[in-house]
Design a protein around this motif. Structure first.
Motif, PDB file in Angstrom:
ATOM      1  N   TRP A   1       0.862  -1.178   0.000  1.00 14.63           N
ATOM      2  CA  TRP A   1       0.000   0.000   0.000  1.00 14.63           C
ATOM      3  C   TRP A   1       0.900   1.231   0.000  1.00 14.63           C
ATOM      4  CZ3 TRP A   1      -5.022   1.559  -0.324  1.00 14.63           C
ATOM      5  CH2 TRP A   1      -5.334   2.847   0.155  1.00 14.63           C
ATOM      6  N   CYS A   2       0.670   2.114  -0.951  1.00 15.89           N
ATOM      7  CA  CYS A   2       1.441   3.358  -0.953  1.00 15.89           C
ATOM      8  C   CYS A   2       0.651   4.406  -0.184  1.00 15.89           C
ATOM      9  CB  CYS A   2       1.732   3.848  -2.360  1.00 15.89           C
ATOM     10  SG  CYS A   2       2.533   5.466  -2.325  1.00 15.89           S
ATOM     11  N   PRO A   3       1.206   4.885   0.946  1.00 14.89           N
ATOM     12  CA  PRO A   3       0.465   5.826   1.781  1.00 14.89           C
ATOM     13  C   PRO A   3       0.293   7.186   1.092  1.00 14.89           C
ATOM     14  CG  PRO A   3       2.678   5.507   2.643  1.00 14.89           C
ATOM     15  CD  PRO A   3       2.519   4.548   1.509  1.00 14.89           C
ATOM     16  N   SER A   4       1.161   7.497   0.152  1.00  6.81           N
ATOM     17  CA  SER A   4       1.040   8.795  -0.501  1.00  6.81           C
ATOM     18  C   SER A   4       0.108   8.722  -1.717  1.00  6.81           C
ATOM     19  CB  SER A   4       2.438   9.287  -0.868  1.00  6.81           C
ATOM     20  OG  SER A   4       2.393  10.069  -2.013  1.00  6.81           O
ATOM     21  N   CYS A   5       0.245   7.673  -2.518  1.00  2.87           N
ATOM     22  CA  CYS A   5      -0.657   7.521  -3.668  1.00  2.87           C
ATOM     23  C   CYS A   5      -2.012   6.960  -3.233  1.00  2.87           C
ATOM     24  CB  CYS A   5      -0.042   6.618  -4.727  1.00  2.87           C
ATOM     25  SG  CYS A   5       1.453   7.309  -5.455  1.00  2.87           S
ATOM     26  N   GLN A   6      -2.093   6.493  -2.008  1.00  2.94           N
ATOM     27  CA  GLN A   6      -3.347   5.989  -1.442  1.00  2.94           C
ATOM     28  C   GLN A   6      -4.000   4.911  -2.305  1.00  2.94           C
ATOM     29  OE1 GLN A   6      -5.881   9.088  -0.005  1.00  2.94           O
ATOM     30  NE2 GLN A   6      -4.235   9.935   1.209  1.00  2.94           N
TER      31      GLN A   6
ATOM     32  N   ARG B   1      10.037   0.540  -2.597  1.00  6.59           N
ATOM     33  CA  ARG B   1       9.354   1.841  -2.597  1.00  6.59           C
ATOM     34  C   ARG B   1       8.393   1.933  -3.774  1.00  6.59           C
ATOM     35  NH1 ARG B   1      11.971   5.962   0.307  1.00  6.59           N
ATOM     36  NH2 ARG B   1      13.773   5.190   1.466  1.00  6.59           N
ATOM     37  N   CYS B   2       7.417   2.820  -3.625  1.00  9.71           N
ATOM     38  CA  CYS B   2       6.468   3.066  -4.712  1.00  9.71           C
ATOM     39  C   CYS B   2       7.237   3.643  -5.886  1.00  9.71           C
ATOM     40  CB  CYS B   2       5.396   4.045  -4.231  1.00  9.71           C
ATOM     41  SG  CYS B   2       4.369   4.695  -5.566  1.00  9.71           S
ATOM     42  N   GLU B   3       7.130   2.996  -7.007  1.00  8.33           N
ATOM     43  CA  GLU B   3       7.880   3.401  -8.190  1.00  8.33           C
ATOM     44  C   GLU B   3       7.490   4.812  -8.620  1.00  8.33           C
ATOM     45  OE1 GLU B   3       7.406   4.161 -12.418  1.00  8.33           O
ATOM     46  OE2 GLU B   3       5.807   3.462 -11.092  1.00  8.33           O
ATOM     47  N   ARG B   4       6.262   5.169  -8.321  1.00  8.28           N
ATOM     48  CA  ARG B   4       5.748   6.460  -8.795  1.00  8.28           C
ATOM     49  C   ARG B   4       6.209   7.632  -7.926  1.00  8.28           C
ATOM     50  NH1 ARG B   4       3.797   9.344 -12.072  1.00  8.28           N
ATOM     51  NH2 ARG B   4       2.392  11.023 -11.511  1.00  8.28           N
ATOM     52  N   CYS B   5       6.084   7.472  -6.590  1.00  7.73           N
ATOM     53  CA  CYS B   5       6.350   8.636  -5.737  1.00  7.73           C
ATOM     54  C   CYS B   5       7.514   8.421  -4.778  1.00  7.73           C
ATOM     55  CB  CYS B   5       5.097   8.996  -4.948  1.00  7.73           C
ATOM     56  SG  CYS B   5       4.717   7.810  -3.668  1.00  7.73           S
ATOM     57  N   GLY B   6       8.070   7.217  -4.735  1.00  9.70           N
ATOM     58  CA  GLY B   6       9.236   6.979  -3.888  1.00  9.70           C
ATOM     59  C   GLY B   6       8.919   6.696  -2.426  1.00  9.70           C
TER      60      GLY B   6
HETATM   61 ZN    ZN Z   1       2.987   6.127  -4.368  1.00  6.72          ZN
END
Ligand code: ZN
Ligand code: ANZ
Length: 802
Positions: free
Chosen positions: A155-160, A172-177
């Motif tokens: 679960w990416c806490p930033s991309c939700q 890490r989330c590939e999109r936002c790190g």
């Molecule tokens: Zn993310």
């Protein structure tokens, strides 16, 4: 007459479009040339984006000139997080933003002069397109390859949103790190591992860069091993471990389970140090998989007091540990600890003072002090002692099987594809939850399930999709019992639409099927696929769906892309990645306005080897523009008759250039093809006149790279049809072959004979050819050749010993 690139380019772009110059689909020989279609971002194209498109365009034009009917399409991959986040930031609806961005992209692309057939344009966010994305999902669901799961996911806490394993880069989330968390939640999962073996096996068939194939092999990560049962003493419970080294089992001195192993919970009442165990489990939750498995990280774990396992071969009692270096998601989430022969186990055993028992001996000289991790010969292993590791594995697994204590299994590193996202901007998953009937598919006649057009589409962060809040859309009648039911509110990931888009280009307007069977047979597989990145995402996902569609009889081949060409990036002049953040972005519109699309195209192909990343340099475009100016001026020297040339270099150069340009484009060696065209122009220039036929041939060779200027010069020669309907020139192989030179053959420094050698003759070839000369043979025979000196075109010397 000035070379007015602006005027010429506009003129021919309109002409090609109006005349359908590139729509030669009825020709009997066919080629399907495909680009990885772009996500149309808000900032438009920079000069790096079109590099692959130009390459595929050069190739497509060569194929058309060679007489093929060519499909070379373009479209938009427009669902997903980037579009949604852009829309949220700029306070426009994603559907509006996408439309605007596509307009910008298309305008930019059209200036470059591609062979794209815009009648085939597709857009993954168009309901008429995603109707079929949903249809494929339903077929997967019907075959049990799409299923609901409650397992903890990334679960990416930033991309939700939940993510798949492929969406991670080093945890890490590939999109936002952001560092991803493990979160238990309801989700839809695709059983991609059902195709793991086929995907692995068929890599052999593909003409793809070895690096990409290797990346896929590693990602799939097939591992053959054995599942061994260890009974928990005085209980009915068992622990199954996965091992690739059954031969080491007499060296097993403990068993380790992952903290998430279900047994830990089940045996809790018997565990004496329950509190310590719970603390450890809590600490594990805060770590990423990467932190847990890294070899150099300090190993942690705790002994479960009060329970023991039984060694299946010796009957001995062994301690059980919980340790986070064992992953719950791989194999059985449990391992047999063999500290004498495994590095991780060795580190763990040393830390916790566990017994280290050797069971394999090096057949060569042993290195004392090191953990011996290779195969060898068994020691201290009862009746198996003396066997080689390979022999022992076979004998041991046979015994386990007989005793019902184990069996051979295959495991994959690849995880199932977590396919649902808790975001708005994606294809709705076409399922309905009915209180009576459970999960029910949306009937095919009701597809597409359209994404509702709403004002507010921000993520909820609760693990529910924003669609869940739209009662009018969510509440439906069950298609089976007509009772109250609710739509599935998760959406598909960004990678869904690109799994099959290449099929739609062939038949973009079909309302009855995703692709007509006859058309599919004619065009699929894609002959050449050009792009970068995505080695283990899009290219794995698309192969998976294609293989599934093959099994359903929708497509006629087992692989979608026969040949893949991977490109290197164009970096900014400062050597960094081109990005708005660094302020180093160069817009192709500006380059084209100043130098013209043809100069731009040639520069991008001439920069260096296609697969290399190279920094942009505007001076280079100045150079390619100058080359086109020279080409332009040559038209003033044309003669109808071939006059004797004073330039002896020109001799067979035209034939050599035809050969070189043809072979180089085929091999994606565009830079050397361009340089051979530049050499030819320089040689043309040395003469007062250029023979019309030679110039005409040269124009065709240049046309794939510089379509506009060549089309203009072609028409000025009085040609009535487009240059792209002309046949590609043939060369005379004799004239095109490399130049030969007469060189003296020396024996001990004295010239004894002469031979004709091509300049590219290798040393080994040269030696053989020299020894074929009777005189040389007589002198050299029976003597020892101490040294053989060869400088191509110059020296050939046998230095003989006594
Ligand atoms: Zn993310
Ligand atoms: C005992 C053993 C002895 C092992 C030895 C290796 C060497 P690959 O090739 O990657 O499949 N293993 C199994 N499940 C695991 C899990 N869930 N988390 C962490 N490690 C796990 O690796 C298979 C090996 O990785 C298995 O073989 C097991 O350790 C470990 F001298 O078993 B072995």
């Amino acid at each position: 007459m000035k070379y007015d690139s602006k005027k010429i380019e506009k003129k021919w772009q309109l002409y090609w479009e109006k005349n359908g110059t590139y729509r030669q689909y009825q020709r009997p020989k066919k080629q399907y040339i495909l680009d990885m279609f772009p996500y149309p971002s808000g900032v438009g194209l920079h000069v790096g984006h079109p590099k692959g498109y130009i390459a595929s365009d050069v190739y497509a034009r060569l194929k058309q000139l060679q007489g093929y009917g060519v499909i070379h399409p373009m479209g938009w991959d427009a669902f997903g997080l980037p579009a949604e986040q852009y829309a949220i930031k700029n306070k426009v609806h994603p559907s509006v933003a996408v439309k605007e961005n596509i307009t910008t992209f298309k305008k930019q692309l059209q200036k470059i002069g591609f062979t794209y057939d815009w009648e085939r344009e597709i857009n993954t966010t168009d309901p008429e397109y995603y109707r079929w994305t949903q249809w494929i999902f339903l077929q997967l669901w019907k075959k049990g390859l799409a299923y609901e799961s409650y397992d903890p996911i990334n679960w990416c806490p930033s991309c939700q949103t939940g993510l798949s394993n492929e969406d991670l880069e080093q945890g890490r989330c590939e999109r936002c790190g952001s560092v991803v968390e493990k979160r238990p939640m309801r989700q839809w999962v695709l059983r991609i591992t059902a195709y793991a073996d086929k995907m692995l096996r068929d890599l052999k068939k593909l003409d793809w860069p070895e690096g990409v194939k290797e990346a896929q092999r590693n990602w799939i990560g097939r591992s053959e091993g054995v599942e061994v049962v260890f009974y928990v003493a005085n209980t009915e419970e068992e622990i199954r471990v996965f091992t690739t080294r059954l031969d080491t089992i007499y060296g097993c001195t403990y068993v380790v389970v992952a903290p998430e192993h279900p047994l830990v919970k089940r045996l809790e009442p018997r565990i004496k140090n329950g509190n310590e165990m719970k603390e450890y489990l809590a600490a594990t939750k805060r770590k990423t998989d990467l932190e847990r498995t890294e070899l150099n990280k300090d190993k942690t774990g705790i002994l479960l007091q009060g329970i023991e396992v039984i060694h299946p071969f010796t009957g001995e009692r062994l301690p059980i540990y919980v340790a986070d270096y064992v992953l719950a998601t791989y194999g059985n989430g449990a391992v047999m600890g063999v500290p004498a022969h495994d590095e991780r186990d060795s580190a763990f055993a040393k830390k916790y003072g566990l017994e280290i028992r050797q069971s394999i001996e090096n057949m060569q000289a042993a290195e004392p002090g090191e953990v011996f991790i290779e195969d060898g010969r068994l020691v201290n292993s009862k009746e198996f002692t003396g066997l080689t590791s390979a022999e022992a594995r076979e004998k041991m697994v046979a015994w386990l099987k007989k005793e019902k204590l184990g069996k051979k299994v295959v495991n994959y590193k690849m995880r199932e594809w977590v396919f649902s996202r808790q975001r708005y901007w994606g294809e709705p998953i076409p399922l309905i939850h009915c209180e009576q009937c459970g999960v029910v598919p949306v009937p095919e006649k009701d597809l597409p399930v359209k994404l509702p057009n709403v004002k507010s589409y921000e993520p909820t962060g609760t693990g529910e999709s924003p669609l869940a809040g739209i009662a009018k859309w969510v509440n439906v009648k069950c298609p089976v019992c007509h009772g109250p039911a609710k739509r599935e509110t998760n959406t598909m990931p960004q990678w869904a639409g690109s799994c099959w888009y290449y099929l739609r280009f062939i038949d973009p307007k079909n309302t009855k099927a995703l692709v007509d069977k006859k058309k599919e047979k004619v065009w699929i597989p894609v002959d050449v696929y050009v792009g970068g990145d995505h080695a283990t995402r899009h290219l794995i996902y698309a192969r998976f769906w294609h293989k599934f569609l093959y099994d359903q009889g929708v497509v006629s081949t087992s692989e979608p892309f026969s040949r893949l060409e991977f490109l290197g990036l164009i970096l900014a002049a400062d050597g960094r990645k081109m990005s708005k953040r660094w302020g180093n972005v160069i817009n192709p519109d500006d380059v084209i306005a100043e130098f013209g699309a043809d100069a731009f195209r040639i520069y991008e192909m001439f920069m260096g080897p296609f697969e290399q990343s190279i920094a942009w340099n505007t001076n280079g475009v100045v150079g390619t523009r100058r080359f086109l100016e020279k080409t332009w001026k040559l038209q003033n020297r044309i003669t109808e008759q071939e006059l004797p040339s004073k330039n002896k270099n020109l001799g067979n150069l035209l034939h050599k250039t035809i050969k070189k340009v043809t072979e180089d484009i085929e091999a994606f060696k565009f830079n050397t093809a361009v340089s051979s065209l530049m050499i030819l122009v320089n040689e043309f220039e040395k003469d007062e006149s250029v023979y019309r036929d030679s110039y005409r041939t040269f124009l065709i060779l240049l046309a794939p790279f510089a379509p506009h200027i060549t089309e203009e010069l072609w028409s000025k020669l009085g040609e009535k049809q487009s240059i792209f309907l002309a046949p590609w020139p043939k060369y005379n192989p004799k004239l095109a072959s490399e130049e030969t030179k007469t060189i003296g053959v020396q024996v001990n420094g004295k010239v004894r004979s002469t031979i004709e050698l091509a300049l590219d003759t290798s040393e080994a070839e040269a030696k053989v050819l020299a020894l074929a000369d009777a005189k040389i043979k007589a002198l050299v025979n029976g003597k020892k050749v101490q040294k053989f000196i060869y400088v191509p075109g110059r020296i050939l010397n046998f230095v003989l010993g006594e």
